[in-house]
Design a protein around this motif. Sequence first.
Motif, short mmCIF file in Angstrom:
data_model
loop_
_atom_site.label_atom_id
_atom_site.label_comp_id
_atom_site.label_asym_id
_atom_site.label_seq_id
_atom_site.Cartn_x
_atom_site.Cartn_y
_atom_site.Cartn_z
N UNK A 110 -8.02 20.26 -8.64
CA UNK A 110 -7.24 19.05 -8.95
C UNK A 110 -6.22 19.22 -10.06
N UNK A 111 -6.36 20.23 -10.91
CA UNK A 111 -5.55 20.25 -12.14
C UNK A 111 -4.48 21.33 -12.21
N UNK A 112 -4.49 22.30 -11.32
CA UNK A 112 -3.61 23.45 -11.54
C UNK A 112 -2.60 23.70 -10.42
N UNK A 113 -2.43 22.75 -9.53
CA UNK A 113 -1.40 22.89 -8.49
C UNK A 113 -1.54 24.19 -7.72
N UNK A 114 -2.78 24.54 -7.38
CA UNK A 114 -3.04 25.80 -6.70
C UNK A 114 -2.50 25.77 -5.28
N UNK A 115 -1.82 26.85 -4.90
CA UNK A 115 -1.38 26.96 -3.51
C UNK A 115 -2.56 27.28 -2.60
N UNK A 116 -3.56 27.95 -3.15
CA UNK A 116 -4.78 28.27 -2.40
C UNK A 116 -5.88 28.57 -3.41
N UNK A 117 -7.13 28.32 -3.02
CA UNK A 117 -8.28 28.54 -3.89
C UNK A 117 -9.28 29.45 -3.18
N UNK A 118 -9.80 30.41 -3.93
CA UNK A 118 -10.81 31.34 -3.42
C UNK A 118 -12.06 31.17 -4.28
#
Length: 722
Positions: free
Chosen positions: A164-172
């Motif tokens: 929610x906080x880091x504007x991630x393009x993708x999360x692993x």
Amino acid sequence: MGRSSRACSLLGSAQLLLLLLLSLGSAAAQKGSTWKTLSGKAPVIVAKGGFSGLFPDSSDFAYRILGTISSPDTVMWCDVRLTKDGDGICLPSINMDNCTMIDNVFPEGKKTYNVNGVSTVGWFSVDYTSTDLLPNVTLKQSVLSRTPVYDGSMLINSVENVFTSFNASAVWLNVQQDSFYSQFKLSMRNYILSLSKQFITDYISSPEVNFLTSISGRVSKKTKLVFRFLDEGSIEPSTNQTYGSMLKNLTFVKTFASGILVPKSYIWPVTPDNYLLPYTSVVDDAHKAGLEIYAADFANDFTISYNYSFDPLAEYLSFIGNSAFSVDGVLTDFPITPSEAVGCFSNLNNSKIDHAKPLVISHNGASGDYPDCTDQAYEKAVADGADVIDCPVQVTKDGILICMSSVDLMDVTTVGKSSFTSQVTTINDLKAGPGVFTFNLTWDDISKNLQPMISNPMSTYKLYRNPRNKNAGNFMRLSDFLTFAKGKDLSGIMITVEHAAFMAEKLGFGVVDAVVKALDDSGYSKQTAQNVMIQSTNSSVLKKFKQETKYSLVYMIEEGVRDAAPSSLADIKKFANAVSVSTTSVLPQTHYYLTNQTNKLVTSLQSAGLQVYVYVLMNEFASQPNDFFADATSQINAYVQGAKVDGIITDFPGTAHRYKLNSCTSMGNSAPLFMQPPQPEPALPPVSNTTTAASPSHAALRMRTDVSILIALLMLCASLLI
């Protein structure tokens, strides 16, 4: 105002600014050819705990900085741990003492638990609720060799916060020790399935077959399940097989996973003395089984094979840019370097010779790979694409000019182990302390009885150069050097002349006249194909060369300088065409960070009509300020694109030559953010820290031109958090 509310306000502003800056950033250069990945798309860059090579793993800074200094589609990695109340947090180690300062908050919390059959002592998340940990326990750098300056300034992140906080393009999400949590009636499976109802996780990896099979088909179809291979001899707990044996049955892995994550040594194994062996068939085997393959354990400040010459970009390119295969992604502590590899340095024609600016000038040949000034060092420099090769001249007892980086043979040869140690003497005019000097021995004494000795300028940090060739090569006379260079594709040669006054007064030897004669005898005075450059720290030497020749003259300034007065520039212009200055004169630094001051030195020298060369660039990460992220290419970029020098003098000309060929060079202000140099900024108060006696000026951590304001906000926020 409390600590949390102050941080929230500032970080909220920083996040907004980050979004704005990301919209300004350009995508990496597009490649015309198809990648040798399973999908044919560019390899994925997975940032282990964010930018954990500099900031504490899984910290706000480590995650927040990704979009500003790496490829904008970099994947955020989180090692998932469970708390006593079943919440997920991101920590790189199951033992919290390794990566947090929990012992300061809960000093009595040390326990001993069985973790996958191993008795482990430390602090564990299963003993604390998320309410205990998240507001109170701060992170620290988990790799002890890295800067501790950010330790204690950032709090633990929940897994939900990463989404929610880091504007991630993708999360692993990486899940390990599932069976450990079950001992405490905690279910990693239930946590991940519950999380998947709120967020789509792009990748989930685990080294445990049972865990992956338990969630297969129960998470989003967009989620890729990746089986993580540990050391080949380790036992996979679900099947009781070694990971090495499971590697031979990838069709089984395909039944519950779409990809595999392997240590990089599975693909490019190394010998016990750290040289590359032939690559294995693992990538092809995975692709034939329909599995993507990701390589792990990349870090710019870890020991890599000597074949890469301390150049982490070269290592990445061997995994994604070779002609045989490409992995589908890399897991790294330093995402900026694979961003360069994918975006700007893949598919290059490394054989292309381009003598345009910046000039790549060797420093004692390719002295990062072979002993200084030997035939092999010069051959490597030419093969690596140096524009100019250099010869620092010394004189022997019988009056022969030789190429030798030091007048003291103790520094660069095996004379200390020879019978010539009886020649030891002290000459304060040349150096402090005793030595065996070149003029103490004849050319035959040196060439027939001594071996060269490779230089190791970073040996204090236990970084040693090419040990298999530490005594390789043959010494060269100046005449040999000139003959060798004349037939090569070089734009020029550079001869360095020092101690001329001493030679004339004490030895009765006129080194300037001897060099002029050697150049005449070899035909250099009558040719224009290669520029002859004469370098010296002594203006009198250069003035004499100017009287007798028409060669290009380079004034080497040994002491640190910040700017040059007009009168000084006018004086230098009388006897020199160019100036060589130290790296720290161009980009000053303190405590391993660039200092926050604008330096006009290069501009001042160039405005007077002088070329500017910077010395000495080295690939070893310990030689570079933290601003360059343990990446020699990032350092070169700062001097070429940022400081605008005309040439670089380097121990590793191959790295500099490859830089000149990168596909992002011509993009100007449209270049990706990770290829834009750091910029000087006004001073901000340094981050206070109780763990280090001298904190660097963190305004110096100016990652790239468009993000300097963001970095300043982050630095200021850290000071408020403490």
